[in-house]
Design an enzyme around this catalytic site. Structure first.
Site, PDB file in Angstrom:
ATOM      1  N   GLU A  82       0.828  -1.209   0.000  1.00 44.92           N
ATOM      2  CA  GLU A  82       0.000   0.000   0.000  1.00 44.92           C
ATOM      3  C   GLU A  82       0.863   1.260   0.000  1.00 44.92           C
ATOM      4  OE1 GLU A  82      -3.485   2.102   2.750  1.00 44.92           O
ATOM      5  OE2 GLU A  82      -2.046   0.724   3.669  1.00 44.92           O
ATOM      6  N   GLU A  85     -11.595   2.597   6.368  1.00 43.73           N
ATOM      7  CA  GLU A  85     -10.501   2.863   7.286  1.00 43.73           C
ATOM      8  C   GLU A  85     -10.493   4.349   7.638  1.00 43.73           C
ATOM      9  OE1 GLU A  85      -5.973   1.246   7.767  1.00 43.73           O
ATOM     10  OE2 GLU A  85      -6.384   2.475   6.006  1.00 43.73           O
ATOM     11  N   ASP A 120      -5.641   2.862  -1.260  1.00 40.65           N
ATOM     12  CA  ASP A 120      -6.367   3.659  -0.280  1.00 40.65           C
ATOM     13  C   ASP A 120      -6.582   5.044  -0.893  1.00 40.65           C
ATOM     14  OD1 ASP A 120      -7.059   5.389   1.887  1.00 40.65           O
ATOM     15  OD2 ASP A 120      -6.216   3.933   3.295  1.00 40.65           O
ATOM     16  N   GLN A 167      -9.548   1.125  -0.018  1.00 38.31           N
ATOM     17  CA  GLN A 167      -9.909   1.698   1.271  1.00 38.31           C
ATOM     18  C   GLN A 167     -10.318   3.150   1.071  1.00 38.31           C
ATOM     19  OE1 GLN A 167      -6.270   0.713   3.467  1.00 38.31           O
ATOM     20  NE2 GLN A 167      -7.402  -0.795   4.662  1.00 38.31           N
TER      21      GLN A 167
END
Length: 274
Positions: free
Chosen positions: A153, A252, A188, A216
Site C-alpha cells: 500500500e 478505514e 487507499d 480503502q
C-alpha cells in the site's frame, strides 16, 4: 455495487475490540478488516466472525516494533529473518480466519518530514528497493501455497513521514517486477488523494489491470467519514461500480462521533442503489 468492510481498528472504538464484531454486524456490515490480530487468539477471533456472520478480508503482517514507531520491515536490509517469521505468523492467522489477503508494510526509510520529491541517497535507496523486491517475492511465494494474496500500500508521508512506498505508479511497478500473480496493490483513496490526487483517472487506469486487490476509503483531509471533506465519494463509488470491481472497500476512517451515527453515507448510497 461496492461492498464495504468495517475497519475495526478505527471504527467502533467506543467498544472493546472483541465487541466490535457484534457492533459492525448490527450495522449491516458483512466483512471486517483491522490492523493486527496478534494480541488475540485466532480461535477466539474466528468465533467472533462466525457468531456474527462476518468475513475477515484483510489484516497486516507483523510490522516490527509498532509501539516504538516501526511501520513495517519489508524494505529494511538486515531484517529479513524477522520479516519472514512475521509472514509465517500472518499466514497461520489467515488460515484460521479464512482471510484471503495480508498487507505487508514496507517500513520507514527516510528522515521525518521527507517528501516523495526528496529521495534517499541513491545507493541507500537501491539497497532498500532490492530488499523490498526480494522480500515481497519470498512472501508472495510463501502465501501462494496458502491461497493468500500479499498486498502493498502506498502511504502518504504527511501521516507517516519516511514511509518507503508513496505513489501508485511505484507500487504497480513493484508488482510488475516481482511478477507474482498473488502480489497486488492496496489502493487507499485517502492516501492517494493526499499524495497525487486525480482519483477518477487512477481508478480507471489501475482497476482494469487486475493488480488492485483491495480498496480503502476515508474523508480528506481529516480522515473522518468518506463524505466529509474534499472527495466526491458518491462519484467515486459510481466509477468503482462502473469498472466492475468485485473486491472489498475497507472503511478505514476515524468517526467524528459515534461510529453508527456516522454511517449515513453508506445507508444513503446503498439505499439509492438497492
Amino acid at each position: 455495487m461496492p461492498r464495504f468492510a468495517a475497519n475495526l481498528s478505527m471504527m467502533y472504538t467506543e467498544h472493546d475490540f472483541l465487541d466490535r464484531f457484534a457492533a459492525a454486524s448490527a450495522d449491516g456490515f458483512e466483512a471486517v478488516e483491522y490492523l493486527f490480530p496478534y494480541p488475540y487468539d485466532a480461535t477466539e477471533l474466528r468465533r467472533r466472525l462466525d457468531d456474527h456472520g462476518l468475513r475477515q478480508v484483510l489484516f497486516n503482517a507483523p510490522p516490527g516494533a509498532w509501539e516504538s514507531g516501526e511501520r513495517g520491515l519489508a524494505a529494511l536490509p538486515g531484517r529479513e529473518a524477522e520479516l519472514r517469521s512475521g509472514i509465517d505468523r500472518a499466514l497461520e492467522y489467515a488460515a484460521e480466519l479464512g482471510c484471503p489477503r495480508v498487507h505487508v508494510m514496507a517500513g520507514l526509510v527516510g528522515p521525518a518530514g521527507a517528501t516523495p520529491a526528496e529521495p534517499a541517497e541513491p545507493v541507500e535507496a537501491a539497497e532498500h528497493r532490492d530488499t523490498y523486491l526480494a522480500n515481497l517475492g519470498w512472501a508472495a511465494e510463501r502465501a501462494a501455497a496458502a491461497g493468500v494474496d500479499i498486498l502493498i500500500e502506498p502511504i502518504n508521508r504527511r501521516d507517516m513521514p519516511g514511509y518507503f512506498l508513496n505513489r501508485q505508479s511505484e507500487a504497480h511497478t513493484v508488482v510488475r517486477e516481482v511478477a507474482a500473480p498473488n502480489l497486488k496493490v492496496q489502493l487507499d483513496l485517502y492516501h492517494c488523494q493526499i499524495v497525487e490526487g486525480d482519483l477518477t483517472t487512477t481508478l480507471r487506469r489501475d482497476l482494469p489491470t487486475g493488480r488492485v486487490g483491495h480498496l480503502q476509503i476515508a474523508g480528506v483531509p481529516d480522515r473522518h467519514e468518506p463524505d466529509r471533506g474534499e472527495l466526491n465519494i458518491r462519484h467515486l463509488f459510481g466509477v468503482i461500480d462502473d469498472l466492475g470491481f468485485d473486491g472489498w472497500i475497507g472503511c478505514e476512517y476515524i468517526p467524528r462521533a459515534g461510529t453508527s451515527e456516522g454511517l449515513g453515507w453508506r445507508h444513503d448510497y446503498q439505499g439509492d442503489n438497492a
